[in-house]
Design a protein around this motif. Structure first.
Motif, PDB file in Angstrom:
ATOM      1  N   ALA A  55     -31.382   8.919 -47.255  1.00  0.00           N
ATOM      2  CA  ALA A  55     -31.587   7.943 -46.176  1.00  0.00           C
ATOM      3  C   ALA A  55     -30.300   7.180 -45.895  1.00  0.00           C
ATOM      4  N   PRO A  56     -30.002   6.926 -44.630  1.00  0.00           N
ATOM      5  CA  PRO A  56     -28.820   6.120 -44.289  1.00  0.00           C
ATOM      6  C   PRO A  56     -29.026   4.659 -44.634  1.00  0.00           C
ATOM      7  N   GLY A  57     -27.940   3.903 -44.631  1.00  0.00           N
ATOM      8  CA  GLY A  57     -28.023   2.471 -44.861  1.00  0.00           C
ATOM      9  C   GLY A  57     -28.698   1.766 -43.700  1.00  0.00           C
ATOM     10  N   PRO A  58     -29.044   0.505 -43.885  1.00  0.00           N
ATOM     11  CA  PRO A  58     -29.702  -0.247 -42.809  1.00  0.00           C
ATOM     12  C   PRO A  58     -28.790  -0.337 -41.593  1.00  0.00           C
ATOM     13  N   PRO A  59     -29.351  -0.208 -40.382  1.00  0.00           N
ATOM     14  CA  PRO A  59     -28.531  -0.183 -39.173  1.00  0.00           C
ATOM     15  C   PRO A  59     -28.057  -1.556 -38.724  1.00  0.00           C
ATOM     16  N   THR A  60     -28.586  -2.603 -39.304  1.00  0.00           N
ATOM     17  CA  THR A  60     -28.243  -3.949 -38.878  1.00  0.00           C
ATOM     18  C   THR A  60     -28.351  -4.885 -40.074  1.00  0.00           C
ATOM     19  N   LYS A  61     -27.840  -6.087 -39.953  1.00  0.00           N
ATOM     20  CA  LYS A  61     -27.915  -7.055 -41.046  1.00  0.00           C
ATOM     21  C   LYS A  61     -29.280  -7.732 -41.056  1.00  0.00           C
ATOM     22  N   GLY A  62     -29.706  -8.095 -42.241  1.00  0.00           N
ATOM     23  CA  GLY A  62     -30.976  -8.790 -42.358  1.00  0.00           C
ATOM     24  C   GLY A  62     -31.765  -8.291 -43.545  1.00  0.00           C
ATOM     25  N   ALA A  63     -32.960  -8.836 -43.740  1.00  0.00           N
ATOM     26  CA  ALA A  63     -33.794  -8.504 -44.889  1.00  0.00           C
ATOM     27  C   ALA A  63     -34.243  -7.048 -44.860  1.00  0.00           C
ATOM     28  N   ILE A  64     -34.447  -6.510 -46.059  1.00  0.00           N
ATOM     29  CA  ILE A  64     -34.877  -5.125 -46.232  1.00  0.00           C
ATOM     30  C   ILE A  64     -36.174  -5.132 -47.027  1.00  0.00           C
ATOM     31  N   LEU A  65     -37.072  -4.215 -46.695  1.00  0.00           N
ATOM     32  CA  LEU A  65     -38.366  -4.117 -47.358  1.00  0.00           C
ATOM     33  C   LEU A  65     -38.515  -2.776 -48.059  1.00  0.00           C
ATOM     34  N   ASP A  66     -38.956  -2.819 -49.332  1.00  0.00           N
ATOM     35  CA  ASP A  66     -39.456  -1.647 -50.045  1.00  0.00           C
ATOM     36  C   ASP A  66     -40.969  -1.781 -50.029  1.00  0.00           C
ATOM     37  N   LEU A  67     -41.622  -0.968 -49.225  1.00  0.00           N
ATOM     38  CA  LEU A  67     -43.069  -1.066 -49.018  1.00  0.00           C
ATOM     39  C   LEU A  67     -43.794  -0.138 -49.992  1.00  0.00           C
ATOM     40  N   GLY A  68     -44.655  -0.727 -50.840  1.00  0.00           N
ATOM     41  CA  GLY A  68     -45.298   0.030 -51.899  1.00  0.00           C
ATOM     42  C   GLY A  68     -44.296   0.283 -53.011  1.00  0.00           C
ATOM     43  N   CYS A  69     -43.757  -0.792 -53.583  1.00  0.00           N
ATOM     44  CA  CYS A  69     -42.547  -0.700 -54.403  1.00  0.00           C
ATOM     45  C   CYS A  69     -42.759  -0.061 -55.765  1.00  0.00           C
ATOM     46  N   GLY A  70     -44.012  -0.011 -56.273  1.00  0.00           N
ATOM     47  CA  GLY A  70     -44.193   0.506 -57.622  1.00  0.00           C
ATOM     48  C   GLY A  70     -43.372  -0.306 -58.604  1.00  0.00           C
ATOM     49  N   LEU A  76     -34.558  -1.779 -56.184  1.00  0.00           N
ATOM     50  CA  LEU A  76     -33.434  -2.059 -57.070  1.00  0.00           C
ATOM     51  C   LEU A  76     -32.175  -1.330 -56.613  1.00  0.00           C
ATOM     52  N   VAL A  77     -32.317  -0.058 -56.272  1.00  0.00           N
ATOM     53  CA  VAL A  77     -31.154   0.693 -55.789  1.00  0.00           C
ATOM     54  C   VAL A  77     -30.634   0.081 -54.491  1.00  0.00           C
ATOM     55  N   THR A  78     -31.537  -0.267 -53.587  1.00  0.00           N
ATOM     56  CA  THR A  78     -31.133  -0.881 -52.320  1.00  0.00           C
ATOM     57  C   THR A  78     -30.429  -2.210 -52.555  1.00  0.00           C
ATOM     58  N   ALA A  79     -30.936  -2.991 -53.496  1.00  0.00           N
ATOM     59  CA  ALA A  79     -30.321  -4.293 -53.793  1.00  0.00           C
ATOM     60  C   ALA A  79     -28.923  -4.130 -54.378  1.00  0.00           C
ATOM     61  N   LEU A  80     -28.722  -3.126 -55.198  1.00  0.00           N
ATOM     62  CA  LEU A  80     -27.387  -2.876 -55.742  1.00  0.00           C
ATOM     63  C   LEU A  80     -26.428  -2.411 -54.651  1.00  0.00           C
ATOM     64  N   ARG A  81     -26.934  -1.630 -53.730  1.00  0.00           N
ATOM     65  CA  ARG A  81     -26.084  -1.141 -52.637  1.00  0.00           C
ATOM     66  C   ARG A  81     -25.765  -2.234 -51.628  1.00  0.00           C
ATOM     67  N   HIS A  82     -26.624  -3.226 -51.524  1.00  0.00           N
ATOM     68  CA  HIS A  82     -26.454  -4.298 -50.542  1.00  0.00           C
ATOM     69  C   HIS A  82     -26.664  -5.639 -51.253  1.00  0.00           C
ATOM     70  N   PRO A  83     -25.726  -6.036 -52.109  1.00  0.00           N
ATOM     71  CA  PRO A  83     -25.917  -7.197 -52.997  1.00  0.00           C
ATOM     72  C   PRO A  83     -26.032  -8.531 -52.286  1.00  0.00           C
ATOM     73  N   HIS A  84     -25.635  -8.602 -51.014  1.00  0.00           N
ATOM     74  CA  HIS A  84     -25.716  -9.866 -50.286  1.00  0.00           C
ATOM     75  C   HIS A  84     -26.906  -9.904 -49.332  1.00  0.00           C
TER      76      HIS A  84
END
Length: 205
Positions: A55-70, A76-84
């Motif tokens: 999957a590509p990175g988010p196309p714009t700045k702002g909050a990201i959702l992991d839906l059905g996170c288990g 966690l991977v997304t947060a490491l890739r986008h620490p801010h």
């Protein structure tokens, strides 16, 4: 019966039996914990791995959702890739949310917010959604869940979903397009479809 069958229950009845999961990607190495009563105990699900790799990175700045996170692999991977960036890990499963919190703390990740759907601020808008959605909840519940969160995407936001064709990926594409959410297949691997979904146009909302 597999003890993660009811991973979409708020309080899983399966006795806790923690097991480690290794997440090994080109840019991220994580050792996290899974448990009974939570999706994909003991190993990273192949669809989730495909999503994280393709999957590509988010196309714009702002909050990201992991839906059905288990237990939080995508968040966690997304947060490491986008620490801010604030990453919201959402699930109805209380054991899954606690695992996500513990896994984030153990990895030193402080930009993940594990929450039930109703705990997410009502005015939160999303730049991106990454999800291996819980298809076994049934079509009606799945459709309701997806539209609830797709309608929170900003105008130039995107959702990236992974689903196996045997579990209805192609019919989901048709349903999303029919209901005004432009959807296409980005990639396929071993029967898994990586889908991208754009928000409804304002004249369709």
């Amino acid at each position: 019966m597999n003890d993660d069958t009811h991973y979409f229950a708020a309080r899983p009845s399966a006795k806790s039996h923690p097991q480690p999961v290794a997440v090994r990607l080109s840019d991220v190495n994580l050792d996290i914990q899974s448990d009974s009563g939570v999706f994909s105990k003991g190993a990273l699900d192949r669809g989730t791995e495909f999503l994280l790799r393709a999957a590509p990175g988010p196309p714009t700045k702002g909050a990201i959702l992991d839906l059905g996170c288990g237990y939080g692999a995508i968040a966690l991977v997304t947060a490491l890739r986008h620490p801010h960036t604030d990453v919201w890990a959402v699930d109805v499963n209380e054991r899954a949310l606690e695992l996500t919190r513990r896994n984030a703390a153990a990895a030193g990740i402080d930009n993940v917010h594990a929450a039930t759907p109703d705990e997410v601020p009502a005015d939160l808008r999303l730049a991106a959604i990454y999800s291996n959605p819980p298809v076994r909840v049934g079509k009606a519940s799945l459709h309701e869940m997806l539209t609830r969160w797709l309608d929170r995407l900003v105008v130039d936001g995107r959702a990236f979903l992974v689903m196996h064709r045997y579990l209805g990926a192609d019919s989901l594409v048709d349903w999303l397009n029919l209901n005004g959410y432009p959807t296409e297949r980005l990639r396929s691997r071993q029967g898994y479809r990586l889908l991208t979904v754009t928000p409804k146009r304002q004249d369709q909302a």
